[in-house]
Write a protein that holds these residues in place. Sequence first.
Motif, PDB file in Angstrom:
ATOM      1  N   THR A   1       0.844  -1.190   0.000  1.00  0.00           N
ATOM      2  CA  THR A   1       0.000   0.000   0.000  1.00  0.00           C
ATOM      3  C   THR A   1       0.884   1.245   0.000  1.00  0.00           C
ATOM      4  N   THR A   2       0.338   2.352  -0.481  1.00  0.00           N
ATOM      5  CA  THR A   2       1.091   3.608  -0.555  1.00  0.00           C
ATOM      6  C   THR A   2       0.223   4.767  -0.106  1.00  0.00           C
ATOM      7  N   VAL A   3       0.879   5.853   0.306  1.00  0.00           N
ATOM      8  CA  VAL A   3       0.147   7.055   0.688  1.00  0.00           C
ATOM      9  C   VAL A   3      -0.615   7.607  -0.513  1.00  0.00           C
ATOM     10  N   GLU A   4       0.030   7.585  -1.662  1.00  0.00           N
ATOM     11  CA  GLU A   4      -0.630   8.088  -2.872  1.00  0.00           C
ATOM     12  C   GLU A   4      -1.881   7.275  -3.179  1.00  0.00           C
ATOM     13  N   GLY A   5      -1.797   5.962  -3.013  1.00  0.00           N
ATOM     14  CA  GLY A   5      -2.952   5.104  -3.292  1.00  0.00           C
ATOM     15  C   GLY A   5      -4.085   5.306  -2.307  1.00  0.00           C
ATOM     16  N   ALA A   6      -3.747   5.776  -1.084  1.00  0.00           N
ATOM     17  CA  ALA A   6      -4.775   5.999  -0.066  1.00  0.00           C
ATOM     18  C   ALA A   6      -5.435   7.370  -0.198  1.00  0.00           C
ATOM     19  N   TYR A   7      -4.810   8.263  -0.975  1.00  0.00           N
ATOM     20  CA  TYR A   7      -5.349   9.625  -1.113  1.00  0.00           C
ATOM     21  C   TYR A   7      -6.691   9.593  -1.835  1.00  0.00           C
ATOM     22  N   ALA A   8      -7.696  10.259  -1.224  1.00  0.00           N
ATOM     23  CA  ALA A   8      -9.049  10.241  -1.784  1.00  0.00           C
ATOM     24  C   ALA A   8      -9.540  11.637  -2.127  1.00  0.00           C
ATOM     25  N   GLY A   9      -8.633  12.595  -2.313  1.00  0.00           N
ATOM     26  CA  GLY A   9      -9.037  13.951  -2.672  1.00  0.00           C
ATOM     27  C   GLY A   9      -9.006  14.869  -1.468  1.00  0.00           C
ATOM     28  N   SER A  10      -9.777  15.937  -1.536  1.00  0.00           N
ATOM     29  CA  SER A  10      -9.820  16.898  -0.432  1.00  0.00           C
ATOM     30  C   SER A  10     -11.202  17.515  -0.353  1.00  0.00           C
TER      31      SER A  10
ATOM     32  N   ASN B   1      -8.147   7.271   2.595  1.00  0.00           N
ATOM     33  CA  ASN B   1      -8.739   6.017   3.028  1.00  0.00           C
ATOM     34  C   ASN B   1      -7.789   5.409   4.049  1.00  0.00           C
ATOM     35  N   ARG B   2      -8.133   5.510   5.301  1.00  0.00           N
ATOM     36  CA  ARG B   2      -7.210   5.201   6.382  1.00  0.00           C
ATOM     37  C   ARG B   2      -6.658   3.779   6.278  1.00  0.00           C
TER      38      ARG B   2
ATOM     39  N   PRO C   1       0.007   2.913   4.346  1.00  0.00           N
ATOM     40  CA  PRO C   1       1.026   1.912   4.670  1.00  0.00           C
ATOM     41  C   PRO C   1       1.676   2.171   6.027  1.00  0.00           C
ATOM     42  N   VAL C   2       2.319   1.150   6.563  1.00  0.00           N
ATOM     43  CA  VAL C   2       3.122   1.315   7.769  1.00  0.00           C
ATOM     44  C   VAL C   2       4.211   2.354   7.493  1.00  0.00           C
ATOM     45  N   GLY C   3       4.389   3.286   8.434  1.00  0.00           N
ATOM     46  CA  GLY C   3       5.404   4.323   8.273  1.00  0.00           C
ATOM     47  C   GLY C   3       4.905   5.587   7.617  1.00  0.00           C
ATOM     48  N   ALA C   4       3.663   5.588   7.118  1.00  0.00           N
ATOM     49  CA  ALA C   4       3.119   6.786   6.487  1.00  0.00           C
ATOM     50  C   ALA C   4       3.044   7.927   7.495  1.00  0.00           C
ATOM     51  N   VAL C   5       3.364   9.130   7.037  1.00  0.00           N
ATOM     52  CA  VAL C   5       3.264  10.329   7.871  1.00  0.00           C
ATOM     53  C   VAL C   5       2.324  11.303   7.169  1.00  0.00           C
ATOM     54  N   ILE C   6       1.299  11.740   7.879  1.00  0.00           N
ATOM     55  CA  ILE C   6       0.297  12.648   7.319  1.00  0.00           C
ATOM     56  C   ILE C   6       0.292  13.926   8.140  1.00  0.00           C
TER      57      ILE C   6
ATOM     58  N   VAL D   1       1.594   6.087  10.872  1.00  0.00           N
ATOM     59  CA  VAL D   1       1.049   4.738  10.992  1.00  0.00           C
ATOM     60  C   VAL D   1       2.140   3.824  11.530  1.00  0.00           C
ATOM     61  N   ASP D   2       1.863   3.133  12.662  1.00  0.00           N
ATOM     62  CA  ASP D   2       2.880   2.260  13.244  1.00  0.00           C
ATOM     63  C   ASP D   2       2.773   0.841  12.674  1.00  0.00           C
TER      64      ASP D   2
END
Length: 694
Positions: free
Chosen positions: A623-632, A648-649, A653-658, A681-682
Amino acid sequence: MSNGISKGAAKGAIVGVDVGGTFTDLFHYDEARGSFRTAKVPSNRGDEAVGFLAGLQSFGPVADLGSIVHGTTVGTNALLERKGAKVGLITTAGFRDVLEMRRRDRRQTWGLWGDFVPVVDRDMRLEVAERTLADGTIRTEIDPEEVRAAARKLAEQGAEALAIVFINAYANPANELAALEAAREVWPNANLECSSRILPEIREFERTSTTALNAYLQPVVGSYLAKLDNALAGEGFGGRFHIVQSNGGVMSTDTARRLPVRTALSGPAAGVIAAAAISKAAGFPNVITGDLGGTSFDVSLVVEGQTMLAAQTTIDFGLVVRTPMIEIITIGAGGGSIAGVDPGGMLQVGPESAGSRPGPVCYGQGNTRPTLTDANVLLGRINAERPIGGKLARLDVDSARTAIATHVAEPLGLDVMAAAEAVVRIANSKMAGAIRLVSIERGHDPAKFAAVPFGGGGALHVGALIKEVGLKAALVPRFPGVTSALGCVIADIRHDQVQTVNLPLAGIDAGSLDRRMVEEAMAARAVVESAGLSVERIDLVFELDMHYIGQTHTVAVPLPVSVENGTTGIDEATIRAAFERAYQASFSRLLPGVGAKIVNLRTAAIGRRPHFDLSALAPAAGTTVEGAYAGSRPVWFDGAWHETAVYNRLDLPVGAVIQGPAILEQPDATTVIDPDLSARVDGFGNVIVERSAR
């Protein structure tokens, strides 16, 4: 400590079910495969079996399930709302008014008048001639016919349950047990019990109160469990059905029917158990849990990974339950809490709740008064197009706006957005106050604790919990909306017993105490073994209530012993050393030369459930941060709109920083990251929210 004995049962699918006022949450765990699934369905207040079954059926045929563990708020609600059964009480002549006198306390210490009404009316409290002395000697035996006559009279007056409480029955239960058998001959149902089988402990008020409240709940909890049993039988379910206790352990439904008072905080306790396990694994042993559901906000403290157990709990003024319970503070601040302006012009949020029916205004089910959920929807924090629970296609934002404008904005002369934010701030303030009660006011520095917000709405308010109380961080579980259901699955099986012994420590007959401890331990262990759930081992834990001679109040003294080869090996020196450690820890000093006394022996048998690998909850690889992005979308923070990223929480991925502002959405909950906070995300899939470094 372990007794070295392992018990096993066939592994199969176990489902934890937490029935709340608004939603029923479920966690399905296949022990053999190590896989899990979750579900969230609307509760059906008044006929909870409907939502209960709907949730179970979402996993497939109910008949295929191996066991079901249920956390329930039925007992809690019955006590808080005073909707228990009509109870009759038979007691020793001269002690009819123990429930009314209590500890001579008052709801308002300096008030002239009080409005406390005991759960047993005075005309439903009858006396009989009997007398047991404090040393256990029976001075006056009961007359069985007098007891039968009293029971008949109470039944004729409409009593649905019967409690029998005799003075000093803890020292010798013979009169009580004889009265119980006599009453059973004429009592029209199975709802009767005596104090020596519920709380064989000194202090007549606490024993009377606990026994009376047990009777008050017996018909309510019994009929509720019978309804669920019948619904499960209709689906062909042949597995085990268990209930979470207020101490965080699990018991059989048979035990729950006999001792329903032990379910008084069942639902909230399950969530605390799961939160403690999750946070400890994640490296946060000191946390404050906050379960925000549709009706209430439940707060509890976890120190060094251990939940706080209280020997006695006051559910409401005068409603004292003396049985081990996880310490939980409950306030009326949930997603369904109704907001409005009182006659004094003050904005109030709760304690009245819209519940699940009709629910918040935005649900479109007939409610016209705004709730906390309506405010969060209007502020853009909840996605109106993706409501949790799966029942509604979308939420009615316009109706929420109208309700807030009518009932909050116009009376206060505010803009509607400012009014919505005010509703959230009032709710946040109430939640922060509850957290301070369990932390600062008990000597704990909140800066050393992390919040664990869960329930359907807890993660919406994570920023306020950090900033208003001064917590160091917040840990949002992978599935916050079903955390209590997860707790049902991982909770140990536990049975607690207490017995008053009243022995001076000096010169104690250690052999006699040892035999009593072994007897209590074997009885408690038998209850755990009969539960039928798989456990890795059964631990037997002993604790004494002790004080120095001349004192009134006791300290809890854990004993570093267990049962090995039919003995505990207890001796006077071991007890003395344990007492001095406990007393020193509580009061920072000892009283040299003063003798000590043992008041009560407490015994717990704990069946340790198989380890649940929390890493199974972690995001899948790839999984990736980009793939989880759902707009704004625009979200209102601190008096202004902020364009806010939406993710989309569960895809992060593990290690993602938002970096905030951000919204993390998932089927069972929404997490709000304020502009001055960040999230990561831990390794377990938890979201750790902290103050932003920038």
